[in-house]
Motif scaffolding. Structure first.
Motif, PDB file in Angstrom:
ATOM      1  N   THR A 627      47.326  -4.638  14.281  1.00  0.00           N
ATOM      2  CA  THR A 627      47.712  -4.291  14.747  1.00  0.00           C
ATOM      3  C   THR A 627      49.589  -3.166  14.969  1.00  0.00           C
ATOM      4  O   THR A 627      49.676  -2.339  15.095  1.00  0.00           O
ATOM      5  CB  THR A 627      48.200  -5.466  16.027  1.00  0.00           C
ATOM      6  OG1 THR A 627      46.787  -5.525  16.107  1.00  0.00           O
ATOM      7  CG2 THR A 627      48.887  -4.754  16.996  1.00  0.00           C
ATOM      8  N   GLU A 630      48.942   0.202  12.932  1.00  0.00           N
ATOM      9  CA  GLU A 630      48.040   0.816  14.075  1.00  0.00           C
ATOM     10  C   GLU A 630      49.518   1.183  14.924  1.00  0.00           C
ATOM     11  O   GLU A 630      50.250   2.992  15.102  1.00  0.00           O
ATOM     12  CB  GLU A 630      47.275   0.200  14.917  1.00  0.00           C
ATOM     13  CG  GLU A 630      45.989   0.235  14.042  1.00  0.00           C
ATOM     14  CD  GLU A 630      44.932   1.562  13.812  1.00  0.00           C
ATOM     15  OE1 GLU A 630      45.225   2.281  14.873  1.00  0.00           O
ATOM     16  OE2 GLU A 630      44.518   1.137  12.879  1.00  0.00           O
ATOM     17  N   GLN A 631      50.723   0.418  15.660  1.00  0.00           N
ATOM     18  CA  GLN A 631      51.481   0.868  16.385  1.00  0.00           C
ATOM     19  C   GLN A 631      52.194   1.760  15.312  1.00  0.00           C
ATOM     20  O   GLN A 631      53.383   2.472  15.816  1.00  0.00           O
ATOM     21  CB  GLN A 631      52.407  -0.281  16.436  1.00  0.00           C
ATOM     22  CG  GLN A 631      53.750   0.227  17.412  1.00  0.00           C
ATOM     23  CD  GLN A 631      53.117   0.564  18.581  1.00  0.00           C
ATOM     24  OE1 GLN A 631      53.156  -0.084  18.826  1.00  0.00           O
ATOM     25  NE2 GLN A 631      53.616   1.472  18.767  1.00  0.00           N
ATOM     26  N   LEU A 679      46.586  -0.907  22.352  1.00  0.00           N
ATOM     27  CA  LEU A 679      46.968  -1.399  21.690  1.00  0.00           C
ATOM     28  C   LEU A 679      48.199  -2.221  22.161  1.00  0.00           C
ATOM     29  O   LEU A 679      48.174  -3.669  21.440  1.00  0.00           O
ATOM     30  CB  LEU A 679      48.107  -1.032  20.754  1.00  0.00           C
ATOM     31  CG  LEU A 679      47.914   0.242  19.436  1.00  0.00           C
ATOM     32  CD1 LEU A 679      48.876   0.758  18.774  1.00  0.00           C
ATOM     33  CD2 LEU A 679      46.802  -1.206  18.529  1.00  0.00           C
ATOM     34  N   GLN A 682      45.361  -5.206  22.784  1.00  0.00           N
ATOM     35  CA  GLN A 682      44.654  -5.464  21.598  1.00  0.00           C
ATOM     36  C   GLN A 682      45.553  -6.437  21.518  1.00  0.00           C
ATOM     37  O   GLN A 682      45.003  -8.106  20.683  1.00  0.00           O
ATOM     38  CB  GLN A 682      44.921  -4.571  20.187  1.00  0.00           C
ATOM     39  CG  GLN A 682      44.402  -4.680  19.326  1.00  0.00           C
ATOM     40  CD  GLN A 682      43.934  -3.843  18.354  1.00  0.00           C
ATOM     41  OE1 GLN A 682      44.002  -3.127  18.461  1.00  0.00           O
ATOM     42  NE2 GLN A 682      44.186  -4.447  17.098  1.00  0.00           N
ATOM     43  N   LEU A 683      47.153  -6.443  21.115  1.00  0.00           N
ATOM     44  CA  LEU A 683      47.921  -7.252  21.453  1.00  0.00           C
ATOM     45  C   LEU A 683      47.610  -8.966  21.710  1.00  0.00           C
ATOM     46  O   LEU A 683      47.900 -10.057  21.646  1.00  0.00           O
ATOM     47  CB  LEU A 683      49.445  -6.824  21.344  1.00  0.00           C
ATOM     48  CG  LEU A 683      50.488  -8.146  20.901  1.00  0.00           C
ATOM     49  CD1 LEU A 683      50.972  -8.088  19.620  1.00  0.00           C
ATOM     50  CD2 LEU A 683      52.282  -6.950  21.065  1.00  0.00           C
TER      51      LEU A 683
END
Length: 842
Positions: A627, A630-631, A679, A682-683
């Motif tokens: 993550t 991706e961030q 995201l 997802q987190l």
């Protein structure tokens, strides 16, 4: 019309006469080389051919044709160059010199005021401007010429001509270029002056010794290596100059080449003796032959079996000049083979194994130590008695040998019982095809009760197919080799569970990345290869973790329990490699990549900060790391879109503009907002799957992840509103919160691991794995200066502020910590002011 003011300096370029003249001369040279390089190249080639006396070897009638062809080519090239050449004008020299100066002061000094000439203030400002430009122009330096001939000569013909010209001056006869003989009558000039001679001695090339021109030697004593070639030329009537030598072998003495006025004599020096040239100007040389010693080689210890089963045999080779080649021969020691079971039969004839010995790439080959590393694990003789013979050869063809040394040919060891049995069946089949019935019966017996012996169904199917191939049809060498390969693959699956393929894929990714670094690949190519390496490493680590249960006996690819490294530490090492490559520090990145390759060759992995492969939360750490990546990528894309918007001169969006009026920029913002929303979700899922750790670092981790989620929501809303600047700030907050959350989660996992092992430790302790396989140790947290925190959370003054070996790395870590703290808005203003002053100072 307003009156134009005159420049302050009537002749602004007068002081730059010398730089301008030199610049213009350089432009003349530059344009001349561009126009006339074919002429110069042809002239150099013609001169080189004449210096090497090409005219002496041309057949009758060819010399004139060659001269006319050369002259025609020169004229054509000269006309072509004159047509292309343009003499540089003075203004072009001024423009070139002006382009190298900041602000183009020469152009400014030539300008005149158009408006404001009657205003005193305007004139004063103009005079100040001219004075500043004059000061800049005073620092002008002549511009060096830049012919840039490579695009105009893609085949590098000019370099070929230049090389020929240099060789002609070194080894030809440049002083005799104009001495053109009649075709087919070489040496007529020398014949007219009377008999004369020339002589050369050329040592063998492998000795590295220079050739000798005998006419220029002062003394009569010559020491030549054995095998040297001597050549003589005699100018004048045949037999006019007596000649005698006793250094060559009579059986190998070549006949003299005889012409009307030129005779040649060449021979190889085999023994000491005399070489005598009679007549006027004759010489007598006493030749001493330096014997060429036979090379020697010896083993440095016995062959070692590496962890991957490869042969590693160090050796020491010596020669008086240089070892030019070497071979290792492996032959079966049949007398020492235990003739039991499948080995009781006579083996089928098989050629010896022959490997080329490695030689030094750079440095001397006269005395060196190298290691022969070869993979013979799949050979039928692996793990059987063999005889190893090393042989080296010098430039003269002489050989030296170690003699036959009895060893056991190293091969891979299989410790899984079924895998070991399959390898034994494979060896018996390769030993002799007469073992076919025995091997088939044994494999059929094993596959009869697969539940008791075979852990994987696909291996059972492969076994049944192997039995069928052994029992039906002729067993040709091709079929035998295919069956042997299938048995090897089944044994590897049983032993490694596919680990060998994962290791090979990871090593291939490392090699591709190293090759890209050496060849100067682009950032995009390196980023792609780095991602492939990360994926291959993750697969390898995952397979290692699945096989991390305690097993009896040694296991391939494992180390001692104290030699461990966590999965997070591997990830940190790879992140450091990527950072160094992004900064252009390729040499340091290659060193870390080599360290990673050595470390992964023999690795026992425990994932997570706690260093335990089966601890809860390891998957959470991996998911959070993904993550975070991706961030970071999303933040980069947002910043790139904002830059593109500024570069296109986009106007701010009007409050009343609808979504349909936003154009491409709005579409890009919507896409970024959707990615940010994904995201955030997802987190949230990862937070729900996190283990419940009842300690303070665990609570801190959850708080930090909650803060990261809120920052992501604000960034998403800012992206939808078209405020990329605010979105980037919130994304930076989310990245920082994610990092802090992962750090706290790692500390919580480490504390939980210590508690389960009966050693809880203090709050914030970390288990550190040595990246090079060293002992793990528990270490109390330290402040940014490297000092340990005491039990009462007071800074310890007993440690050095920069105790680490790499003070530069410690300084960089300290600067990163200062930057992080200076970005925390909730800190007291006095502290923030102090941190900003530190950043300004350093």
């Amino acid at each position: 019309m307003p009156k134009r003011a005159r420049p302050a300096t009537p002749a602004p370029l007068e002081a730059l006469r010398r730089p301008l003249a030199l610049t213009r001369a350089g432009m003349v040279l530059e344009r001349g080389l561009r126009a006339f390089w074919p002429v110069l190249s042809l002239a150099a080639l013609g001169f080189s051919a004449a210096a090497f006396r090409l005219q002496d070897y041309l057949p009758a009638g060819w010399l004139g044709a060659a001269l006319w062809a050369g002259a025609a080519a020169l004229v054509i090239a000269l006309v072509w160059g004159a047509w292309r050449f343009r003499w540089p004008a003075p203004r072009e020299a001024v423009a070139r010199l002006d382009a190298t100066l900041p602000g183009r002061p020469l152009t400014a000094l030539s300008d005149a005021m158009v408006l404001g000439g009657n205003d005193a203030a305007s004139r004063a400002l103009w005079e100040a401007h001219l004075a500043r430009m004059a000061a800049r122009a005073a620092g002008a330096r002549a511009v060096a010429p830049a012919p840039d001939l490579a695009p105009r000569d893609p085949f590098a013909l000019r370099l070929t001509a230049l090389t020929a010209l240099v060789l002609a001056h070194l080894f030809g006869a440049p002083d005799r270029v104009l001495d053109v003989q009649a075709p087919g009558v070489p040496g007529s000039a020398e014949a007219a002056m009377g008999p004369s001679w020339e002589g050369w001695a050329e040592p063998p090339r492998y000795t590295g010794k220079p050739g000798l021109y005998l006419n220029s030697l002062d003394g009569d004593l010559i020491a030549l290596p054995e095998g040297s070639r001597m050549a003589f030329r005699f100018y004048g009537p045949a037999g006019a100059i007596p000649f005698e030598e006793t250094v060559s072998s009579p059986a190998a003495l070549p006949e003299a080449e005889t012409g009307e006025t030129l005779q040649k004599r060449e021979f190889i020096v085999e023994r000491s003796g005399i070489v005598e040239v009679g007549g006027p100007g004759g010489r007598r040389f006493e030749v001493t032959v330096l014997a060429d010693e036979t090379p020697s080689v010896e083993l440095v210890g016995l062959a070692e079996r590496r962890a991957d089963g490869k042969l590693a045999q160090p050796f020491h080779a010596i020669d008086d000049y240089a070892v030019t080649a070497g071979r290792a021969r492996v032959s079966l020691d049949l007398d020492a083979v235990p003739r039991l079971y499948g080995l009781a039969l006579a083996p089928e004839p098989r050629e010896d194994l022959v490997f080329d010995l490695p030689l030094p790439i750079s440095g001397s080959r006269a005395d060196f130590i190298e290691t022969l590393a070869e993979d013979a694990a799949r050979h039928p003789w692996a793990n059987l008695p063999v005889k190893l013979t090393l042989e080296v050869e010098d430039g003269r063809g002489q050989t030296g040998s170690t003699g036959a040394q009895a060893i056991e040919l190293p091969g891979r060891r299989f410790f899984d019982p079924l895998a070991s049995a399959l390898i034994e069946a494979r060896r018996d089949l390769l030993w002799s095809r007469e073992n076919r019935v025995r091997v088939a019966q044994w494999l059929r017996a094993v596959s009869y009760r697969p539940d008791e012996f075979i852990p994987k169904y696909d291996i059972y199917l492969m076994l049944r197919m192997t039995v069928q191939r052994l029992e039906t049809g002729p067993l040709t060498p091709e079929v035998r080799d295919e069956v042997a390969e299938a048995l090897w693959q089944m044994a590897e699956l049983l032993e490694d569970g596919g680990l060998a393929d994962a290791l090979a894929a990871m090593q291939q990714a490392q090699e591709r990345l190293s090759e890209a670094i050496r060849n100067g690949a682009s950032k995009d190519e390196i980023a792609k290869l780095m991602q492939e390496l990360k994926e291959a490493t993750d697969r390898y680590i995952q397979m290692l973790a699945e096989r991390a249960q305690p097993e009896e006996g040694p296991q391939f690819g494992q180390q001692q329990p104290s030699q461990q490294i966590t999965g997070d530490q591997i990830q940190q090492l790879m992140d450091e490699i990527q950072r160094l490559m992004e900064e252009g520090r390729m040499a340091e990145a290659q060193e870390l990549l080599d360290q990673l390759a050595r470390m992964m060759e023999n690795l026992k992995v425990t994932q997570g900060q706690g260093g335990e492969g089966n601890m809860p939360g390891n998957q959470s750490m991996q998911d959070l790391a993904e993550t975070l990546r991706e961030q970071q990528k999303l933040s980069d894309d947002s910043f790139r879109q904002m830059q593109e918007g500024f570069g296109e001169g986009a106007e701010p969006e009007q409050p009343g503009a609808g979504e349909g009026e936003q154009g491409q920029g709005g579409t890009g913002a919507d896409e970024l907002a959707k990615r940010q929303h994904s995201l955030r979700q997802q987190l949230g899922r990862q937070q729900g799957l996190m283990p419940r750790l009842g300690n303070e670092p665990g609570d801190t981790a959850r708080q930090q992840l909650d803060e990261a989620g809120r920052a992501m929501e604000e960034a998403e809303q800012a992206l939808r509103d078209g405020d990329n600047g605010l979105a980037i700030d919130r994304q930076a907050d989310a990245i920082e919160a994610l990092r802090e959350g992962m750090r706290s989660l790692g500390e919580a996992l480490a504390e939980e691991a210590g508690r389960q092992q009966g050693n809880p430790g203090t709050d914030g302790e970390r288990r550190l794995g040595d990246a090079l396989g060293g002992n793990s140790a528990r270490e109390a947290p330290r402040d940014p200066l490297g000092r340990s925190l005491g039990n009462g959370e007071r800074f310890g003054a007993q440690d050095e502020m920069l105790g680490a070996d790499d003070v530069y790395r410690r300084a960089r870590d300290l600067l990163d910590e200062i930057r992080r703290r200076s970005g925390e808005r909730l800190r007291p203003e006095d502290e923030l002011d102090y941190l900003r002053r530190l950043l300004d100072a350093f």
